[in-house]
Design an enzyme around this catalytic site. Structure first.
Site, PDB file in Angstrom:
ATOM      1  N   LYS A   1     -21.228   4.054  -3.126  1.00  0.00           N
ATOM      2  CA  LYS A   1     -21.075   3.241  -4.339  1.00  0.00           C
ATOM      3  C   LYS A   1     -21.356   1.767  -4.043  1.00  0.00           C
ATOM      4  CE  LYS A   1     -16.870   4.880  -5.185  1.00  0.00           C
ATOM      5  NZ  LYS A   1     -16.754   5.973  -4.211  1.00  0.00           N
ATOM      6  N   VAL A   2     -20.769   1.252  -2.978  1.00  0.00           N
ATOM      7  CA  VAL A   2     -20.954  -0.163  -2.659  1.00  0.00           C
ATOM      8  C   VAL A   2     -22.343  -0.406  -2.065  1.00  0.00           C
ATOM      9  CG1 VAL A   2     -20.090  -2.128  -1.342  1.00  0.00           C
ATOM     10  CG2 VAL A   2     -18.472  -0.456  -2.233  1.00  0.00           C
TER      11      VAL A   2
ATOM     12  N   LYS B   1       0.873  -1.170   0.000  1.00  0.00           N
ATOM     13  CA  LYS B   1       0.000   0.000   0.000  1.00  0.00           C
ATOM     14  C   LYS B   1       0.913   1.223   0.000  1.00  0.00           C
ATOM     15  CE  LYS B   1      -4.561   0.908   0.768  1.00  0.00           C
ATOM     16  NZ  LYS B   1      -5.773   0.138   0.524  1.00  0.00           N
TER      17      LYS B   1
HETATM   18  N1  LIG Z   1     -15.399   0.821  -3.514  1.00  0.00           N
HETATM   19  C1  LIG Z   1     -14.726  -0.313  -3.341  1.00  0.00           C
HETATM   20  O1  LIG Z   1     -14.440  -1.035  -4.302  1.00  0.00           O
HETATM   21  C2  LIG Z   1     -14.348  -0.760  -1.957  1.00  0.00           C
HETATM   22  C3  LIG Z   1     -13.539  -1.919  -1.833  1.00  0.00           C
HETATM   23  C4  LIG Z   1     -13.218  -2.366  -0.543  1.00  0.00           C
HETATM   24  C5  LIG Z   1     -13.666  -1.657   0.564  1.00  0.00           C
HETATM   25  N2  LIG Z   1     -14.419  -0.521   0.397  1.00  0.00           N
HETATM   26  C6  LIG Z   1     -14.857   0.190   1.587  1.00  0.00           C
HETATM   27  O2  LIG Z   1     -16.279   0.187   1.639  1.00  0.00           O
HETATM   28  C7  LIG Z   1     -16.746   1.403   2.193  1.00  0.00           C
HETATM   29  C8  LIG Z   1     -17.694   2.069   1.214  1.00  0.00           C
HETATM   30  O3  LIG Z   1     -17.004   2.328   0.011  1.00  0.00           O
HETATM   31  P1  LIG Z   1     -17.687   3.174  -1.166  1.00  0.00           P
HETATM   32  O4  LIG Z   1     -16.800   3.015  -2.328  1.00  0.00           O
HETATM   33  O5  LIG Z   1     -19.134   2.805  -1.265  1.00  0.00           O
HETATM   34  O6  LIG Z   1     -17.538   4.645  -0.582  1.00  0.00           O
HETATM   35  P2  LIG Z   1     -18.494   5.895  -0.839  1.00  0.00           P
HETATM   36  O7  LIG Z   1     -17.722   7.069  -0.382  1.00  0.00           O
HETATM   37  O8  LIG Z   1     -19.063   5.866  -2.210  1.00  0.00           O
HETATM   38  O9  LIG Z   1     -19.732   5.628   0.156  1.00  0.00           O
HETATM   39  C9  LIG Z   1     -19.698   5.812   1.527  1.00  0.00           C
HETATM   40  C10 LIG Z   1     -21.084   6.290   1.952  1.00  0.00           C
HETATM   41  O10 LIG Z   1     -21.135   6.318   3.378  1.00  0.00           O
HETATM   42  C11 LIG Z   1     -21.804   7.504   3.769  1.00  0.00           C
HETATM   43  N3  LIG Z   1     -21.410   7.816   5.145  1.00  0.00           N
HETATM   44  C12 LIG Z   1     -20.271   8.400   5.590  1.00  0.00           C
HETATM   45  N4  LIG Z   1     -20.314   8.519   6.937  1.00  0.00           N
HETATM   46  C13 LIG Z   1     -21.468   7.958   7.338  1.00  0.00           C
HETATM   47  C14 LIG Z   1     -22.058   7.764   8.610  1.00  0.00           C
HETATM   48  N5  LIG Z   1     -21.463   8.159   9.728  1.00  0.00           N
HETATM   49  N6  LIG Z   1     -23.279   7.165   8.660  1.00  0.00           N
HETATM   50  C15 LIG Z   1     -23.899   6.764   7.527  1.00  0.00           C
HETATM   51  N7  LIG Z   1     -23.368   6.914   6.295  1.00  0.00           N
HETATM   52  C16 LIG Z   1     -22.189   7.517   6.208  1.00  0.00           C
HETATM   53  C17 LIG Z   1     -21.376   8.533   2.738  1.00  0.00           C
HETATM   54  O11 LIG Z   1     -22.271   9.615   2.702  1.00  0.00           O
HETATM   55  C18 LIG Z   1     -21.398   7.701   1.457  1.00  0.00           C
HETATM   56  O12 LIG Z   1     -22.681   7.729   0.836  1.00  0.00           O
HETATM   57  C19 LIG Z   1     -15.495   2.221   2.538  1.00  0.00           C
HETATM   58  O13 LIG Z   1     -15.139   1.970   3.875  1.00  0.00           O
HETATM   59  C20 LIG Z   1     -14.450   1.650   1.614  1.00  0.00           C
HETATM   60  O14 LIG Z   1     -13.142   1.793   2.142  1.00  0.00           O
HETATM   61  C21 LIG Z   1     -14.776  -0.080  -0.833  1.00  0.00           C
END
Ligand SMILES: NC(=O)c1ccc[n+]([C@@H]2O[C@H](COP(=O)([O-])OP(=O)(O)OC[C@H]3O[C@@H](n4cnc5c(N)ncnc54)[C@H](O)[C@@H]3O)[C@@H](O)[C@H]2O)c1
Length: 360
Positions: free
Chosen positions: A186-187, A83
């Site tokens: 997104k997820v 990383k």
């Molecule tokens: N995108 C990927 O491929 C991927 C892969 C592995 C892990 N992750 C992890 O999964 C998680 C989500 O990823 P993502 O890509 O969907 O990110 P993202 O930024 O698109 O979505 C995160 C969402 O969480 C919301 N949020 C933030 N704080 C919050 C809270 N206190 N209460 C409720 N909602 C809250 C945000 O408004 C946002 O809509 C992250 O922790 C990321 O590290 C993502």
């Protein structure tokens, strides 16, 4: 956490290599951490973040690169764990010169480390980094990349959740279960779709009103609650943290009504010992780095020329891996997080050892 293996922490092999990179003109200050290359070139994203200090940046890269070694091992990838962090506010420090300077440092490692996106870096940034190095993935579709990794991340989380449901309720489906999704990003959005298709009832929350609006428009059947605390206390069967890390702490675990935790967020356990607290309360925790590996599976696939179906099939196997870990946890009388670590360490040792067979 120190860089070198410590006798105080016999479980840690220590990091193989940590590289500090500086380019004064562009303002680049980066640290690349390679925890292990036992299974192949290290793979993990580049985080761009305004750390409070150099020590904080180093601690993060050491922690994250170690985590990637375990995640990649359990995802069945031929990649070790690495990383990188770029120290600075992504909105202020990122420039063509800085990203290209960073790319040259990645190239200088000769393929020991492949980089990709992480918090604060995007596919467009990887396209710039790629002008200086071959060892970059997670690129834009226009440049032959796979684009947004959240599609397969959500698919993998859903597979891990199915395995957890089977372990607890006897059947690999969320049909008829109430699933709490914290974070409709997104997820979380893709996951919500899979859950509804499977016949689950979704309860969700997000701090962003646009995410809530998305749910109202696309899935009017989703119940929205005020915040993550309300979701934790709600009458749900499964809790899926899909926002930030540290979702499971000394306050949330005692309040949790769900029997299963399975979500996308990285580092869900706020501190060591939470896995035991969950187990003591009879909550089955599907380790985050096992179920959220769909994203890294996607970027790893891209290195060979992206094939969505191949990557999707590999992400589907997160179901089998989660199942295996939950069984191992029962057999060995340990929390699933401990069983997952053991399985990852076994693969790193067993497959990594093969390199001692000399080839010309
Ligand atoms: N995108 C990927 O491929 C991927 C892969 C592995 C892990 N992750 C992890 O999964 C998680 C989500 O990823 P993502 O890509 O969907 O990110 P993202 O930024 O698109 O979505 C995160 C969402 O969480 C919301 N949020 C933030 N704080 C919050 C809270 N206190 N209460 C409720 N909602 C809250 C945000 O408004 C946002 O809509 C992250 O922790 C990321 O590290 C993502």
């Amino acid at each position: 956490m120190g860089v070198f293996a410590s006798t105080d922490d016999p479980g840690s092999a220590g990091h193989e290599q940590v590289v500090f990179c500086q380019d004064k003109q562009s303002g680049l200050k980066a640290i690349i951490g390679i925890y292990s290359t036992a299974l192949g070139p290290a793979l993990g994203g580049t985080r761009c973040y305004p750390y409070a200090s150099e020590e904080a940046a180093l601690a993060d890269v050491l922690d994250l690169s170690r985590g990637m070694a375990y995640k990649n091992a359990l995802a069945g990838l031929d990649h070790g764990g690495g990383k990188a962090v770029i120290w600075g506010d992504p909105d202020q420090v990122k420039s063509e010169a800085l990203l290209r300077a960073y790319g040259r440092f990645v190239q200088s490692l000769g393929g020991r480390y492949y980089t990709a996106c992480d918090v604060g870096t995007y596919v467009a940034d990887m396209d710039v980094v790629a002008r200086e190095t071959r060892y970059v993935t997670g690129r834009s579709v226009e440049h032959g990349g796979a684009g947004d990794s959240s599609v397969l991340t959500a698919w993998g989380v859903f597979q891990g959740m199915r395995a957890a449901a089977e372990h607890v309720w006897g059947s690999p489906t969320l049909r008829g279960r109430r699933v709490g999704v914290a974070g409709l990003g997104k997820v979380g959005k893709h996951l919500t779709g899979h859950l509804i298709d499977d016949g689950a009832e979704v309860v969700a929350t997000d701090v962003d009103p646009r995410a809530l609006e998305w749910a109202r428009v696309h899935h009017p059947g989703v119940t929205l609650v005020a915040d993550a605390a309300a979701l934790v206390a709600a009458d749900i069967d499964v809790y899926a943290p899909c926002a930030l890390g540290g979702a499971l702490d000394d306050d949330t675990v005692p309040a949790l009504r769900a029997k299963v935790v399975a979500g996308a967020a990285n580092n869900q356990l706020a501190h060591p010992g939470i896995e035991k607290l969950l187990a003591d309360r009879g909550v089955l925790y599907a380790p985050d780095y096992v179920v959220n590996a769909g994203g890294v599976i996607q970027v790893a696939d891209e290195i060979d020329g992206f094939n969505f179906e191949r990557a999707r099939l590999r992400a589907t196997r997160i179901y089998d891996t989660t199942r295996q870990i939950l069984r191992l946890a029962d057999d060995e009388g340990v929390p699933p997080a401990v069983a997952a670590d053991r399985l990852a360490e076994r693969r790193m040792a067993d497959v990594g050892r093969l390199r001692t067979i000399h080839l010309r």
